[in-house]
Design an enzyme around this catalytic site. Structure first.
Site, PDB file in Angstrom:
ATOM      1  N   ARG A 225       5.346 -12.702   9.943  1.00 33.09           N
ATOM      2  CA  ARG A 225       6.348 -11.524   9.416  1.00 33.09           C
ATOM      3  C   ARG A 225       7.520 -11.517  10.186  1.00 33.09           C
ATOM      4  NH1 ARG A 225       2.046  -6.520  10.705  1.00 33.09           N
ATOM      5  NH2 ARG A 225       3.866  -5.442   9.806  1.00 33.09           N
TER       6      ARG A 225
ATOM      7  N   GLU B 173       0.777  -0.986  -0.010  1.00 31.75           N
ATOM      8  CA  GLU B 173       0.088   0.098   0.174  1.00 31.75           C
ATOM      9  C   GLU B 173       0.900   1.152   0.036  1.00 31.75           C
ATOM     10  OE1 GLU B 173      -3.547   2.261   2.553  1.00 31.75           O
ATOM     11  OE2 GLU B 173      -2.731   0.327   3.194  1.00 31.75           O
TER      12      GLU B 173
ATOM     13  N   LYS C 280       4.064   0.906   9.965  1.00 29.92           N
ATOM     14  CA  LYS C 280       4.350   1.972   8.970  1.00 29.92           C
ATOM     15  C   LYS C 280       3.713   3.326   9.753  1.00 29.92           C
ATOM     16  CE  LYS C 280       2.995   0.606   5.101  1.00 29.92           C
ATOM     17  NZ  LYS C 280       2.724   0.523   3.724  1.00 29.92           N
TER      18      LYS C 280
END
Length: 702
Positions: free
Chosen positions: A272, A47, A282
């Protein structure tokens, strides 16, 4: 660009459950059954709402790496469905980062926003099938109706609107009649489902904001869970590789595709990447930038790929790290020391050696002829003979590190002191005759002599000196700014905070030290921005890609070298403290039952060294054993340890542990073990002895 890896196993290996991770096993099995006509087509779908970080590097290596390994394709697709947070700046940075990391998408660059018209048509298809409805509940009301893990949700009062009304309202949403947040389109699934993601999830929300590519063409935007599977289907993705938090979303991914009756990829989830002393959100990285805790997304203290690149990290080191971390199904945290280890391993082979004095102290060689310049031969990289040599100027006046001189040195200090002889790297043996001080008593200059017969650092009479110092010629030295970067956070887990505080309370106030007036050898005058060097005895440093230029050099410390003297100094520091009255002898401790006492001379025969765990896996048919591949600094070894009941394999990878390194090899369940781990054990728990800080593999314990 990244090379094409070889396929590591065939279908028979998968059938036997050996040699491959679960993603490769799934792909091989799909190829065997012909599920996707033996195609392998993946995608990396960021994104564009921030810069990529080291966690994304793992996903990139998996997505592009799996495709390359199986002779397939990988798309780069931007999931640009949230105009309020996305920007072209982030798109550009992501493109640069993926290329820098060594991967290419060829002509397969896509944007979710290019599919908005098709997604809209599919949404109307679900409405006509009675599988979606327009809901007037506010976001807060939707959340309240959702229920909990133990209680079912409540139906929306708008759930049973007719198909005609839903189509009309949805088209009016699309036309911009309604304000933000006033209506949503929701899937009609099951408000009593044990999986909360299936409780009538939102498919579209109203957002009147300008899109970075579509402008103001749209005022309704798809939610990720709705868009994700549709994008994969449109692009013909075979294996949709996602992080583990989407495992519970997979039933929804499948439901949308099945209800529409369109091409159906396979979603597979992996854990992850989490690192000690690092935040990977983020949103939190953006907070650091916006609040001025760092100097931007590419601040060399940031875990962003642009920050790591500016600091001097190489794509090869990051790819090697991601390979060592591997593919797992269990969330865990990797020690950042493993990343630093991979970087040192890579830079040791490629970084040119140079001499740089960060805290200069002038040395005058009283018997060196004034006005004379000798050009000495210096090796550029002893690990890479093809790197060749360079000429280093030597003159009467030099600079050495201020820390390399002590007036009253302790026994284990082997550098320069009054009356002591040391070796200048690539140069001569010199002896300190006098320390010149200023009015405040600070040493500002050393008066020394050199032995002209010792050019190259060797004495004709074979006398030995223990210390070798780096240096630069004062008249040829370049002046530079050097930025010493350290870890951004003080705690291994920055989220571990006191009540009322957030992760920023754990920021390291000493994460950056700026040194002005550093002196560098002239070979660095043409240093290109981004090029990394080893400053001998000091660490690896990169010319800053933003601020460094000829005549105004700026270098960032990439990663330090291991400093043996610093560890010795810590050990002997208590000896320098004021003498204290001896304490009364403590009563003798009771001997543990069944434990034989040994003398200190027996214990001293054990060679204890630090090692970094590179790989770990269970031993077949031995549930309690783990087989570890470790780096001892000078070599790699295999050790078998009975710790599987207390540690999962992924939990030990990256740890710096203590091992007994001088034991005879032993066979344990048919597997050779070359050493033994140190651990503390009770009846219910076992903990490995680990080492914190920047001490890497091969350090002696004693």
């Amino acid at each position: 660009m990244a090379g094409k890896p070889e396929v590591r196993a065939d279908a028979e290996a998968v059938k036997d459950g050996a040699g491959v991770d679960f993603i490769r096993a799934a792909i091989l099995d799909d190829n065997r059954t012909g599920r996707f006509q033996q195609r392998v087509h993946t995608r990396f779908p960021p994104e564009p709402n921030g810069y990529l970080h080291i966690g994304h590097a793992k996903a990139i290596c998996i997505d592009f790496g799996m495709a390359a390994e199986f002779g397939g394709l990988c798309n780069l697709r931007f999931d640009d469905t949230n105009p309020a947070k996305e920007d072209q700046e982030y798109v550009d940075s992501i493109l640069a980062d993926v290329r820098w990391l060594g991967f290419d998408w060829d002509d397969r660059l896509f944007f979710a926003s290019d599919y908005f018209t098709q997604m809209l048509a599919w949404a109307e298809d679900l409405i006509r099938k009675g599988k979606a409805y327009v809901c007037d509940l506010t976001p807060e009301q939707v959340s309240a109706h959702r229920g909990t893990l133990t209680e079912p949700g409540k139906d929306s009062p708008y759930r049973n609107r007719s198909v005609e009304e839903n189509l009309d309202l949805f088209r009016r949403m699309r036309a911009g009649e309604f304000p933000d947040g006033s209506r949503t389109l929701r899937a009609k699934i099951d408000m009593a489902s044990p999986n909360l993601n299936l409780r009538d999830p939102v498919m579209y929300r109203i957002v009147h904001a300008e899109h970075h590519r579509q402008g103001k063409a749209w005022c309704i935007y798809p939610m990720y869970d709705w868009a994700h599977g549709l994008e994969d289907s449109i692009e013909g993705i075979t294996h949709s590789l996602c992080s583990l938090e989407y495992e519970n979303h997979r039933p929804l991914y499948d439901w949308f595709l099945d209800q529409l009756g369109i091409y159906h990829p396979r979603q597979i989830e992996f854990s992850r990447l989490n690192l000690t002393y690092t935040v990977m959100s983020k949103r939190k990285l953006l907070k650091l930038v916006q609040e001025g805790h760092v100097a931007g997304w590419d601040d060399p203290r940031m875990p962003t790929l642009s920050g790591l690149r500016r600091r001097g990290y190489t794509p090869e080191a990051i790819r090697a790290f991601c390979k060592l971390v591997g593919v797992t199904k269990v969330d865990s945290t990797t020690d950042v020391a493993l990343l630093e280890h991979c970087l040192r391993e890579d830079l040791n082979q490629r970084a040119p050696r140079v001499m740089a004095v960060l805290r200069p102290l002038k040395v005058v060689l009283e018997n060196f002829p004034e006005g004379t310049v000798e050009w000495l031969e210096a090796v550029n990289n002893p690990e890479n003979p093809s790197a060749g040599t360079r000429k280093v100027p030597m003159t009467r006046e030099l600079y050495i590190e201020a820390d390399d001189f002590l007036e009253d040195p302790p026994a284990q200090f082997f550098r320069l002191a009054p009356g002591r002889e040391v070796r200048l790297r690539w140069g001569y043996l010199i002896t300190c005759r006098e320390a010149v001080k200023d009015a405040q008593g600070n040493v500002v200059e050393l008066r020394c002599t050199y032995d002209p017969a010792t050019r190259g650092g060797n004495a004709p009479d074979s006398r030995k000196v223990k210390g070798t110092l780096h240096w630069v010629s004062a008249s040829h030295a370049l002046t530079a700014e050097v930025r010493l970067y350290d870890r951004l956070f003080l705690k291994e887990d920055p989220e571990e905070t006191a009540p009322g505080q957030d992760f920023t309370s754990n920021l390291n106030p000493d994460s950056l030290e700026v040194l002005a007036g550093c002196k560098l050898e002239p070979a660095l005058g043409e240093a290109q921005p981004g090029t990394t060097y080893q400053f001998e005895r000091m660490g690896y440093f990169a010319a800053d890609s933003r601020d460094s230029r000829p005549g105004a050099l700026v270098f960032n410390r990439t990663v330090p070298l291991r400093d043996t003297w610093a560890k010795i100094a810590k050990k002997i520091a208590p000896a320098a403290s004021p003498a204290r009255k001896p304490a009364a002898p403590a009563p003798a401790a009771a001997q543990p039952e069944g434990v034989a006492l040994i003398g200190i001379e027996d214990f001293s025969r054990l060679a204890l060294r630090t090692a970094v765990v590179l790989e770990a896996e269970t031993v077949p048919n031995a549930d309690r054993l783990l087989k570890l591949q470790i780096d001892l600094g000078s070599e790699r070894r295999q050790i078998v340890a009975g710790i599987a009941a207390f540690y999962r394999p992924e939990e030990v990878v990256g740890k710096t542990i203590v091992v007994v390194s001088n034991l005879q090899p032993a066979e344990i369940r048919g597997v050779t073990s070359n050493g033994m781990l140190l651990a503390a054990k009770t009846k219910k728990a076992l903990r490995l002895v680990t080492v914190d800080g920047d001490i890497g593999p091969g350090a002696s314990i004693g």
